[in-house]
Motif scaffolding. Structure first.
Motif, PDB file in Angstrom:
ATOM      1  N   VAL A 116      41.898  24.152  34.412  1.00 42.61           N
ATOM      2  CA  VAL A 116      41.469  24.943  35.294  1.00 42.61           C
ATOM      3  C   VAL A 116      41.076  24.560  36.636  1.00 42.61           C
ATOM      4  CG1 VAL A 116      38.698  25.755  34.420  1.00 42.61           C
ATOM      5  CG2 VAL A 116      40.544  25.722  32.418  1.00 42.61           C
ATOM      6  N   VAL A 117      41.151  25.954  37.414  1.00 45.39           N
ATOM      7  CA  VAL A 117      41.318  25.645  39.072  1.00 45.39           C
ATOM      8  C   VAL A 117      39.319  26.972  38.971  1.00 45.39           C
ATOM      9  CG1 VAL A 117      43.341  24.410  39.240  1.00 45.39           C
ATOM     10  CG2 VAL A 117      42.417  27.563  38.787  1.00 45.39           C
ATOM     11  N   ALA A 118      39.410  27.667  37.968  1.00 45.27           N
ATOM     12  CA  ALA A 118      38.629  28.273  38.410  1.00 45.27           C
ATOM     13  C   ALA A 118      38.058  28.963  37.167  1.00 45.27           C
ATOM     14  CB  ALA A 118      38.469  29.210  39.370  1.00 45.27           C
ATOM     15  N   LYS A 119      36.641  29.337  37.103  1.00 47.39           N
ATOM     16  CA  LYS A 119      36.089  30.431  35.686  1.00 47.39           C
ATOM     17  C   LYS A 119      34.506  30.540  36.043  1.00 47.39           C
ATOM     18  CE  LYS A 119      33.098  25.926  33.978  1.00 47.39           C
ATOM     19  NZ  LYS A 119      33.020  25.808  32.551  1.00 47.39           N
ATOM     20  N   GLY A 120      34.540  31.665  35.071  1.00 46.11           N
ATOM     21  CA  GLY A 120      33.170  32.370  35.592  1.00 46.11           C
ATOM     22  C   GLY A 120      32.998  33.466  34.544  1.00 46.11           C
ATOM     23  N   VAL A 121      32.175  33.782  34.081  1.00 45.85           N
ATOM     24  CA  VAL A 121      31.066  35.233  33.734  1.00 45.85           C
ATOM     25  C   VAL A 121      30.831  36.273  34.528  1.00 45.85           C
ATOM     26  CG1 VAL A 121      30.525  33.893  31.635  1.00 45.85           C
ATOM     27  CG2 VAL A 121      29.176  34.658  33.760  1.00 45.85           C
ATOM     28  N   ASP A 122      30.902  37.556  33.683  1.00 43.13           N
ATOM     29  CA  ASP A 122      30.646  39.358  34.427  1.00 43.13           C
ATOM     30  C   ASP A 122      31.149  39.135  35.994  1.00 43.13           C
ATOM     31  OD1 ASP A 122      29.050  38.748  31.999  1.00 43.13           O
ATOM     32  OD2 ASP A 122      27.047  37.870  32.413  1.00 43.13           O
ATOM     33  N   ASN A 123      30.153  38.967  36.942  1.00 40.03           N
ATOM     34  CA  ASN A 123      30.332  39.233  37.861  1.00 40.03           C
ATOM     35  C   ASN A 123      31.529  38.474  38.991  1.00 40.03           C
ATOM     36  OD1 ASN A 123      28.772  41.936  37.860  1.00 40.03           O
ATOM     37  ND2 ASN A 123      27.374  40.799  38.976  1.00 40.03           N
ATOM     38  N   ILE A 124      31.194  37.195  38.420  1.00 41.89           N
ATOM     39  CA  ILE A 124      32.331  36.460  38.536  1.00 41.89           C
ATOM     40  C   ILE A 124      33.625  35.713  38.244  1.00 41.89           C
ATOM     41  CG2 ILE A 124      32.724  33.819  39.151  1.00 41.89           C
ATOM     42  CD1 ILE A 124      30.383  33.147  39.478  1.00 41.89           C
ATOM     43  N   ALA A 125      33.562  36.524  37.484  1.00 41.57           N
ATOM     44  CA  ALA A 125      35.061  36.473  36.402  1.00 41.57           C
ATOM     45  C   ALA A 125      35.467  38.138  36.458  1.00 41.57           C
ATOM     46  CB  ALA A 125      34.623  36.983  34.555  1.00 41.57           C
ATOM     47  N   ILE A 126      34.920  39.535  36.976  1.00 39.81           N
ATOM     48  CA  ILE A 126      35.394  40.195  38.136  1.00 39.81           C
ATOM     49  C   ILE A 126      35.803  40.542  39.124  1.00 39.81           C
ATOM     50  CG2 ILE A 126      35.201  42.638  39.090  1.00 39.81           C
ATOM     51  CD1 ILE A 126      32.638  42.832  37.021  1.00 39.81           C
ATOM     52  N   GLN A 127      35.386  39.215  39.807  1.00 40.69           N
ATOM     53  CA  GLN A 127      35.904  38.280  41.134  1.00 40.69           C
ATOM     54  C   GLN A 127      37.588  38.175  41.084  1.00 40.69           C
ATOM     55  OE1 GLN A 127      33.325  37.224  43.533  1.00 40.69           O
ATOM     56  NE2 GLN A 127      31.466  38.860  43.356  1.00 40.69           N
ATOM     57  N   ILE A 128      37.478  36.880  40.035  1.00 41.26           N
ATOM     58  CA  ILE A 128      38.361  36.386  39.534  1.00 41.26           C
ATOM     59  C   ILE A 128      39.831  36.937  39.384  1.00 41.26           C
ATOM     60  CG2 ILE A 128      39.815  34.666  38.154  1.00 41.26           C
ATOM     61  CD1 ILE A 128      36.874  33.499  37.747  1.00 41.26           C
ATOM     62  N   LYS A 129      39.307  38.176  38.557  1.00 41.52           N
ATOM     63  CA  LYS A 129      40.127  38.914  37.820  1.00 41.52           C
ATOM     64  C   LYS A 129      41.175  39.405  38.834  1.00 41.52           C
ATOM     65  CE  LYS A 129      38.171  40.502  34.078  1.00 41.52           C
ATOM     66  NZ  LYS A 129      37.650  41.355  33.136  1.00 41.52           N
ATOM     67  N   LYS A 130      39.966  40.288  39.993  1.00 38.09           N
ATOM     68  CA  LYS A 130      40.723  40.919  41.024  1.00 38.09           C
ATOM     69  C   LYS A 130      41.209  39.922  42.373  1.00 38.09           C
ATOM     70  CE  LYS A 130      38.786  43.456  45.252  1.00 38.09           C
ATOM     71  NZ  LYS A 130      37.115  43.548  46.142  1.00 38.09           N
ATOM     72  N   VAL A 131      41.042  39.429  42.121  1.00 37.87           N
ATOM     73  CA  VAL A 131      42.199  38.671  43.168  1.00 37.87           C
ATOM     74  C   VAL A 131      43.369  37.620  42.663  1.00 37.87           C
ATOM     75  CG1 VAL A 131      41.986  35.697  44.501  1.00 37.87           C
ATOM     76  CG2 VAL A 131      40.294  37.191  44.240  1.00 37.87           C
ATOM     77  N   ALA A 132      43.068  37.548  41.819  1.00 43.59           N
ATOM     78  CA  ALA A 132      44.602  37.440  40.785  1.00 43.59           C
ATOM     79  C   ALA A 132      45.488  38.489  41.328  1.00 43.59           C
ATOM     80  CB  ALA A 132      43.917  37.175  39.172  1.00 43.59           C
ATOM     81  N   ARG A 133      44.863  39.769  40.432  1.00 43.73           N
ATOM     82  CA  ARG A 133      45.756  41.030  41.210  1.00 43.73           C
ATOM     83  C   ARG A 133      46.286  41.251  42.094  1.00 43.73           C
ATOM     84  NH1 ARG A 133      41.961  43.486  37.408  1.00 43.73           N
ATOM     85  NH2 ARG A 133      41.033  44.011  39.249  1.00 43.73           N
ATOM     86  N   GLU A 134      45.354  40.915  43.787  1.00 46.04           N
ATOM     87  CA  GLU A 134      45.681  40.814  44.214  1.00 46.04           C
ATOM     88  C   GLU A 134      47.188  39.366  44.858  1.00 46.04           C
ATOM     89  OE1 GLU A 134      42.195  40.447  46.565  1.00 46.04           O
ATOM     90  OE2 GLU A 134      41.349  42.670  46.566  1.00 46.04           O
ATOM     91  N   ASN A 135      46.576  38.892  44.030  1.00 46.34           N
ATOM     92  CA  ASN A 135      47.885  37.806  44.288  1.00 46.34           C
ATOM     93  C   ASN A 135      48.895  37.352  43.597  1.00 46.34           C
ATOM     94  OD1 ASN A 135      46.427  36.022  46.758  1.00 46.34           O
ATOM     95  ND2 ASN A 135      45.234  36.445  45.455  1.00 46.34           N
ATOM     96  N   GLY A 136      49.020  38.758  42.432  1.00 49.81           N
ATOM     97  CA  GLY A 136      50.048  38.753  41.705  1.00 49.81           C
ATOM     98  C   GLY A 136      50.111  37.805  40.859  1.00 49.81           C
ATOM     99  N   VAL A 137      48.679  36.792  40.235  1.00 48.73           N
ATOM    100  CA  VAL A 137      48.533  36.432  39.081  1.00 48.73           C
ATOM    101  C   VAL A 137      48.614  36.853  37.742  1.00 48.73           C
ATOM    102  CG1 VAL A 137      47.067  34.674  38.218  1.00 48.73           C
ATOM    103  CG2 VAL A 137      47.158  34.290  41.359  1.00 48.73           C
ATOM    104  N   HIS A 138      49.144  36.496  36.854  1.00 49.75           N
ATOM    105  CA  HIS A 138      49.602  37.364  35.424  1.00 49.75           C
ATOM    106  C   HIS A 138      47.909  37.369  34.577  1.00 49.75           C
ATOM    107  CE1 HIS A 138      51.364  39.471  32.682  1.00 49.75           C
ATOM    108  NE2 HIS A 138      51.146  38.294  31.660  1.00 49.75           N
ATOM    109  N   ILE A 139      47.345  38.231  34.174  1.00 49.78           N
ATOM    110  CA  ILE A 139      46.063  37.941  33.737  1.00 49.78           C
ATOM    111  C   ILE A 139      46.965  38.628  32.029  1.00 49.78           C
ATOM    112  CG2 ILE A 139      44.131  39.034  33.275  1.00 49.78           C
ATOM    113  CD1 ILE A 139      44.388  40.178  36.296  1.00 49.78           C
ATOM    114  N   VAL A 140      46.273  37.450  31.479  1.00 49.48           N
ATOM    115  CA  VAL A 140      45.963  38.246  29.668  1.00 49.48           C
ATOM    116  C   VAL A 140      45.466  37.548  29.241  1.00 49.48           C
ATOM    117  CG1 VAL A 140      47.304  36.009  27.619  1.00 49.48           C
ATOM    118  CG2 VAL A 140      48.519  35.989  30.090  1.00 49.48           C
TER     119      VAL A 140
END
Length: 353
Positions: A286-310
């Motif tokens: 696990v390299v990153a984790k978070g809830v609420d606002n941090i979770a939103i930021q993680i998903k945003k960075v993932a989408r910007e860098n082509g990381v698959h979201i499941v």
């Protein structure tokens, strides 16, 4: 060790703050005097007609008494009238000067309310120590400064005054009103010259006062180290340190999201980024984790860098609760994570390098 004890370091913010609380500030009395003198001159110019009118009224009052016999009652009446007129003339100027003095202090040090200087300090009553303070370098510099300032002001003032005396025979032929105007004009010139002289000395005094102030508060390297140790026990400082550490850790965590193979979400409240490199780790990490606002930021960075979201709510919650950042997943979650990674590999979304 001797170098650590030498006071070569500039005072810290805490040292300066403690000094202000003690009432120890870098204040030049000459600057206060210049501001007060400027306000007094300006006030006199603005109120000259007002003061001249009261002076004329007082002169007329004295002239009206020339024919009256001088007795106790008349002397008392003269004293009361004179005192009243002088109070009326002086009170506005006095208020202006007092306000200017306060303003001159605030301009230098700002507002600093403290009662510590009012606490009795009986050590200052030591006659031996007090006698020794009379011959310090600071006292000598103050004496030289006062002497130079006084001689300069008196010398230049005497030159102007001498020229004014030469005009008195002519001025004596003027009417009272013209004499008052002549006096006003000469007073403006003389006051302006004195103000310039005092202002120059005040600037020099401000520079010396601030230099002596900061030199006196200089600290040794050991004192700075001791101060830092004491400050670490302050709960406010600890909270600030924790906040800085948290922000730094979060920044590092966000920087790891682009390297992840997959981000598993709740889908809205939880987000956990996982990377698996079989050459470095025996299990996914696990390299990153978070809830609420941090979770939103993680998903945003993932989408910007082509990381698959499941989306896998039970697995996202379990990973968030059970696994710390930069730690491998536990054996009980192997199957669930392997299924997600297999899906990602199958979709061809695994990031390379």
């Amino acid at each position: 060790m001797a170098d650590d004890m030498e006071k070569t370091e500039e005072p810290t913010a805490k040292k300066l703050s403690d000094a202000r609380e003690e009432g120890n500030v870098a204040k030049s009395q000459d600057i206060v005097g210049v501001v007060a003198l400027f306000a007094a001159i300006l006030g006199l110019l603005m109120m000259f007609n007002f003061i001249a009118e009261h002076m004329l009224n007082l002169a007329r009052y004295y002239l009206s008494l020339m024919t009256q016999p001088l007795d106790r009652e008349l002397m008392f009446d003269m004293a009361v009238v004179t005192m009243k007129e002088f109070v009326i003339m002086a009170l506005p100027i006095s208020l202006v000067v007092a306000i200017a003095g306060v303003a001159g202090t605030l301009m230098q040090i700002g507002f600093n309310f403290t009662t510590k200087p009012l606490v009795p300090n009986f050590s200052k009553l030591d006659p031996i120590k007090g006698f020794g303070n009379l011959f310090t370098l600071h006292k000598m510099m103050e004496s030289v400064k006062i002497t130079l300032k006084s001689m300069s002001a008196m010398g230049i003032g005497f030159v102007f005054f001498w020229y004014y005396i030469q005009e008195l025979p002519t001025v004596a032929l003027f009417s009272l009103g013209d004499q008052m105007e002549w006096l006003r004009d000469k007073a403006i010139v003389l006051a302006s010259v004195m103000l310039i002289i005092i202002f120059i000395f005040a600037l020099a005094d401000l520079f010396l006062t601030r230099k002596q102030y900061f030199d006196k508060l200089k600290m040794s390297k050991q004192e700075i180290k001791d101060e830092m140790k004491n400050m670490e026990g302050d709960p406010h400082v600890k909270a600030k340190i924790r906040q800085i550490q948290f922000q730094a850790a979060r920044k590092r965590m966000m920087a790891s999201v682009p390297t992840a193979d997959v981000v598993i979400t709740n889908p809205t409240h939880y987000a956990v980024a996982i990377v698996y490199d079989e050459t470095k780790h025996n299990a996914p990490v696990v390299v990153a984790k978070g809830v609420d606002n941090i979770a939103i930021q993680i998903k945003k960075v993932a989408r910007e860098n082509g990381v698959h979201i499941v989306q896998n709510p039970p697995l996202a919650r379990s990973l968030y609760k059970e696994v710390d950042i930069d730690r491998p997943i536990p054996e009980m979650l192997f199957a669930a994570v392997a299924e997600v990674l297999a899906y990602v590999y199958k979709m061809g979304k695994k990031r390379k390098g």
